[in-house]
Design a protein around this motif. Structure first.
Motif, PDB file in Angstrom:
ATOM      1  N   GLN A 108     -20.434  -8.548 -20.108  1.00  9.94           N
ATOM      2  CA  GLN A 108     -20.684  -9.731 -19.285  1.00  9.94           C
ATOM      3  C   GLN A 108     -22.091  -9.719 -18.693  1.00  9.94           C
ATOM      4  OE1 GLN A 108     -20.108 -12.907 -18.790  1.00  9.94           O
ATOM      5  NE2 GLN A 108     -18.018 -12.665 -18.030  1.00  9.94           N
ATOM      6  N   VAL A 109     -22.518  -8.560 -18.193  1.00  8.20           N
ATOM      7  CA  VAL A 109     -23.837  -8.478 -17.562  1.00  8.20           C
ATOM      8  C   VAL A 109     -24.950  -8.571 -18.600  1.00  8.20           C
ATOM      9  CG1 VAL A 109     -25.350  -7.017 -16.169  1.00  8.20           C
ATOM     10  CG2 VAL A 109     -22.928  -7.144 -15.633  1.00  8.20           C
ATOM     11  N   THR A 110     -24.700  -8.079 -19.804  1.00 11.19           N
ATOM     12  CA  THR A 110     -25.741  -8.051 -20.832  1.00 11.19           C
ATOM     13  C   THR A 110     -25.810  -9.343 -21.644  1.00 11.19           C
ATOM     14  OG1 THR A 110     -25.390  -5.659 -21.013  1.00 11.19           O
ATOM     15  CG2 THR A 110     -26.665  -6.724 -22.760  1.00 11.19           C
ATOM     16  N   ARG A 370     -21.134 -19.311 -21.825  1.00 14.83           N
ATOM     17  CA  ARG A 370     -21.217 -17.977 -22.422  1.00 14.83           C
ATOM     18  C   ARG A 370     -20.403 -16.972 -21.609  1.00 14.83           C
ATOM     19  NH1 ARG A 370     -26.408 -17.925 -22.614  1.00 14.83           N
ATOM     20  NH2 ARG A 370     -26.794 -16.338 -21.018  1.00 14.83           N
ATOM     21  N   GLY A 371     -20.451 -17.102 -20.276  1.00 13.10           N
ATOM     22  CA  GLY A 371     -19.686 -16.193 -19.430  1.00 13.10           C
ATOM     23  C   GLY A 371     -18.192 -16.309 -19.667  1.00 13.10           C
ATOM     24  N   ILE A 372     -17.679 -17.552 -19.750  1.00 14.81           N
ATOM     25  CA  ILE A 372     -16.249 -17.756 -20.013  1.00 14.81           C
ATOM     26  C   ILE A 372     -15.892 -17.246 -21.399  1.00 14.81           C
ATOM     27  CG2 ILE A 372     -14.450 -19.502 -20.309  1.00 14.81           C
ATOM     28  CD1 ILE A 372     -15.202 -19.010 -17.412  1.00 14.81           C
ATOM     29  N   GLY A 373     -16.772 -17.493 -22.381  1.00 10.95           N
ATOM     30  CA  GLY A 373     -16.507 -16.996 -23.727  1.00 10.95           C
ATOM     31  C   GLY A 373     -16.452 -15.481 -23.785  1.00 10.95           C
ATOM     32  N   ILE A 377     -13.494 -12.766 -24.829  1.00 11.04           N
ATOM     33  CA  ILE A 377     -13.633 -11.576 -25.682  1.00 11.04           C
ATOM     34  C   ILE A 377     -13.143 -10.337 -24.938  1.00 11.04           C
ATOM     35  CG2 ILE A 377     -15.317 -10.068 -26.807  1.00 11.04           C
ATOM     36  CD1 ILE A 377     -16.938 -12.531 -27.518  1.00 11.04           C
ATOM     37  N   GLY A 378     -13.433 -10.272 -23.628  1.00 12.53           N
ATOM     38  CA  GLY A 378     -12.945  -9.153 -22.821  1.00 12.53           C
ATOM     39  C   GLY A 378     -11.431  -9.085 -22.801  1.00 12.53           C
ATOM     40  N   CYS A 379     -10.762 -10.243 -22.675  1.00  6.00           N
ATOM     41  CA  CYS A 379      -9.295 -10.269 -22.717  1.00  6.00           C
ATOM     42  C   CYS A 379      -8.782  -9.839 -24.085  1.00  6.00           C
ATOM     43  CB  CYS A 379      -8.784 -11.668 -22.373  1.00  6.00           C
ATOM     44  SG  CYS A 379      -9.009 -12.152 -20.650  1.00  6.00           S
ATOM     45  N   LEU A 380      -9.511 -10.245 -25.138  1.00 10.18           N
ATOM     46  CA  LEU A 380      -9.135  -9.835 -26.491  1.00 10.18           C
ATOM     47  C   LEU A 380      -9.216  -8.320 -26.635  1.00 10.18           C
ATOM     48  CD1 LEU A 380      -8.422 -10.988 -29.335  1.00 10.18           C
ATOM     49  CD2 LEU A 380     -10.865 -10.955 -29.832  1.00 10.18           C
ATOM     50  N   LEU A 381     -10.285  -7.727 -26.089  1.00  7.87           N
ATOM     51  CA  LEU A 381     -10.429  -6.271 -26.130  1.00  7.87           C
ATOM     52  C   LEU A 381      -9.354  -5.583 -25.297  1.00  7.87           C
ATOM     53  CD1 LEU A 381     -14.322  -5.918 -25.792  1.00  7.87           C
ATOM     54  CD2 LEU A 381     -12.939  -5.731 -27.866  1.00  7.87           C
TER      55      LEU A 381
END
Length: 608
Positions: A108-110, A370-373, A377-381
């Motif tokens: 998220q930060v990157t 982009r942050g929501i997307g 991806i974080g939830c997918l991981l």
């Protein structure tokens, strides 16, 4: 979260830092000098890189701030997963969620919103997860509720909890694809047009209220211990938060001297849990607590999990599919979607709050998309790794930015690396599984209450003198409590004879879905002005797309020169999650870079 002036003239900063200041944009509201001072006082802006040791200190602080929420989620899920008496597996779950939270924070930060915002487990997924696990086919066998009958190494027991975890994993992974689509396609802006305070307030409030039974069961195992835990957290967070604690410090100039740290404001939950945990340990070794399982208060002992710390390996690398191949059900996916919607909307608010507290311009639309997307991806991981949960932006850590006045994203990068390291060492996770359930219950009483109140606080944007708004909120809240309660008591009432039974069972037992649905439907169908509904104030910041400035590009553009490489292509302007073409050289001459406002300082404490 501005500092509070005390009678002694000291400011209420957890770390009172001397350093350079970043001037935040004046919103034109009010002209009080102290307010302006508080707005303009920042030690490090979002693009600054503090000294390495300060990054570590403040990174640890953010890690500790997220502790309460991160460790609470696996402990709550363990009830639905039939893991109450398996401390070793609980430790593995805690380690896994720390590992994934660290990865998602770095992402998220990157590459995401690029603001200093921590990612961690979300309570928004708990309600639908527990609703799914409460269905008849997933009810825990009676023998798993008796510690003496549970053999944690038996194939039968392993299949019991892993089959439930795999079902959760699959539902979260499929549900997270919706968040990825909404974020990277730019649909989040479309949804926000129809979602206002009267939808958000019941949805978030019912996250906390729907978990009252879990809090009551845990606290009821020993009301004395749970009450003590609650009282300590309230004492530290409310009554002692403005009291600094002197700590010794040494440097070559002043030799040995003291520095003040507002430790109670920084770590009230962790301090309250640790102190109660220690008292339970003392009561256990001195046999004050009963040693017979049938006696009241037995579950307050700290030795119930056996030698779980000794059994836990020092090092364990979590990996995708570690509990088996995920399975998917329509009911689970639809239930998780309610949590996904709530998490997305809450995160948009967190982005704006984080930008303001870190000295950044308001986030432009491409950064929000982009942050929501990236959160999707974080939830997918998180689903693939088997945390049993998703990830979201942590409001608690956004508040910590206001306390420390350090908005550097490098600090959050450090915190993310520390979370990954913690996730690799299983003994750390095993330690937290020995916390007695009454201590956890006492923490739940505070935490879930605050979540409920946070939802209600969104009503400040709407006109609550309007009978229309009072009706919508009251009806949404009440039905969100009544319908799931009735379905729980009458599980056989839904019998359509088709495959919709499971879907309806999960949706109608998910309080946040019921309340959010009625709030959304009534708010968008009952006549009312935008100002009356609170839509104008709610979207005022979100609709401000003042993003075409050099400062905004410095904060929100993609790293490693990616934005510069893409800026020469004309099709970039049509991609909703990519930054627009860079400002012209004439614009650069008119706009001051953030770097021109910054000076260097390495003093992390105010000394006296």
């Amino acid at each position: 979260m501005s500092p509070v002036k005390e009678s002694n003239g000291l400011e209420n900063d957890t770390f009172a830092i001397h350093g350079h200041f970043c001037e935040l944009e004046n919103d034109g509201e009010g002209s009080d000098l102290s307010e302006e001072y508080d707005k303009n006082k920042l030690a490090y802006c979002v693009t600054d890189v503090p000294a390495w040791y300060l990054c570590i200190i403040l990174g640890i602080q953010h890690l500790l701030t997220a502790f309460g929420g991160i460790i609470a989620i696996p402990l709550i899920l363990s009830q639905g997963l039939c893991l109450q008496h398996d401390g070793l597996t609980q430790g593995h779950l805690i380690s896994t969620i720390f590992f994934v939270s660290g990865m998602c924070t770095l992402l998220q930060v990157t590459f995401g919103i690029r603001l200093p915002i921590v990612q961690g487990g979300t309570f928004a997924f708990l309600a639908p997860s527990m609703a799914m696990l409460s269905m008849p086919e997933w009810t825990c066998p009676a023998w798993t509720q008796n510690a003496s009958l549970v053999n944690t190494t038996s194939p039968e027991y392993i299949d019991v909890w892993q089959s439930r975890m795999r079902e959760l994993q699959g539902s979260i992974m499929v549900g997270s694809l919706f968040q990825v689509l909404v974020g990277f396609s730019g649909l989040i802006g479309f949804f926000m047009r129809f979602i206002g305070p009267l939808t958000i307030a019941p949805t978030i409030s019912l996250i906390g209220l729907s978990l009252y039974d879990s809090a009551g069961i845990s606290a009821g195992n020993h009301w004395g211990i749970s009450t003590m835990t609650t009282a300590l957290i309230i004492l530290f967070s409310q009554y002692l938060r403005h009291i600094p604690v002197p700590f010794p410090k040494y440097n070559k100039t002043k030799k040995l001297h003291t520095s003040r740290i507002y430790i109670f404001q920084l770590l009230p939950v962790l301090l309250g849990i640790t102190l109660s945990w220690l008292i339970c340990y003392i009561f256990t070794i001195s046999n004050v607590l009963p040693s017979e399982p049938e006696q009241y208060g037995y579950l307050a002992r700290t030795d119930l999990k056996g030698d779980v710390i000794g059994q836990a390996p020092w090092f364990r690398f979590p990996y995708p599919g570690q509990w088996g191949l995920p399975t998917v059900s329509l009911a689970g996916v639809v239930g998780i979607l309610a949590g996904v919607l709530s998490s997305m909307i809450e995160s948009v608010g967190d982005y704006h709050a984080c930008a303001r507290l870190s000295g950044a311009p308001p986030p432009p639309k491409h950064a929000i998309n982009r942050g929501i997307g990236i959160e999707g991806i974080g939830c997918l991981l998180a689903g693939a790794w088997g945390t049993g949960n998703g990830t979201t932006s942590y409001s608690e850590n956004v508040g910590a930015l206001g306390i420390t006045k350090v908005g550097s994203r490098m600090v959050i990068v450090t915190g993310g690396v520390l979370m990954i390291i913690m996730g690799l060492f299983c003994k750390i996770g095993a330690i937290f599984t020995t916390i007695p359930t009454p201590v956890i219950g006492g923490m739940f009483l505070v935490m879930f209450g605050v979540i409920s109140a946070a939802g209600v606080s969104n009503l400040q944007y709407a006109d609550m003198n309007s009978s229309r708004n009072v009706f919508i909120f009251g009806f949404s809240m009440f039905t969100g409590l009544v319908i799931p309660n009735w379905i729980f008591k009458n599980p056989d009432a839904i019998a359509t004879g088709i495959r919709l039974d499971q879907l309806l069972q999960v949706l109608l037992t998910t309080s946040m879905f019921i309340g959010g649905f009625f709030g959304f439907f009534l708010d968008n169908t009952i006549p009312g002005t935008l100002r009356e509904r609170g839509i104008i104030d709610w979207n005022k910041i979100s609709l401000d797309d003042s993003s075409n400035t050099l400062e905004s590009s410095e904060v929100y553009n993609l790293p490693f020169g990616i934005s510069s490489c893409l800026s020469s292509f004309s099709w970039v302007r049509y991609v909703p999650f990519l930054p627009p073409n860079a400002p012209s050289s004439q614009d650069e001459a008119k706009v001051d870079s953030l770097a021109t406002k910054q000076h260097t300082s390495n003093k992390p404490f105010q000394e006296f």
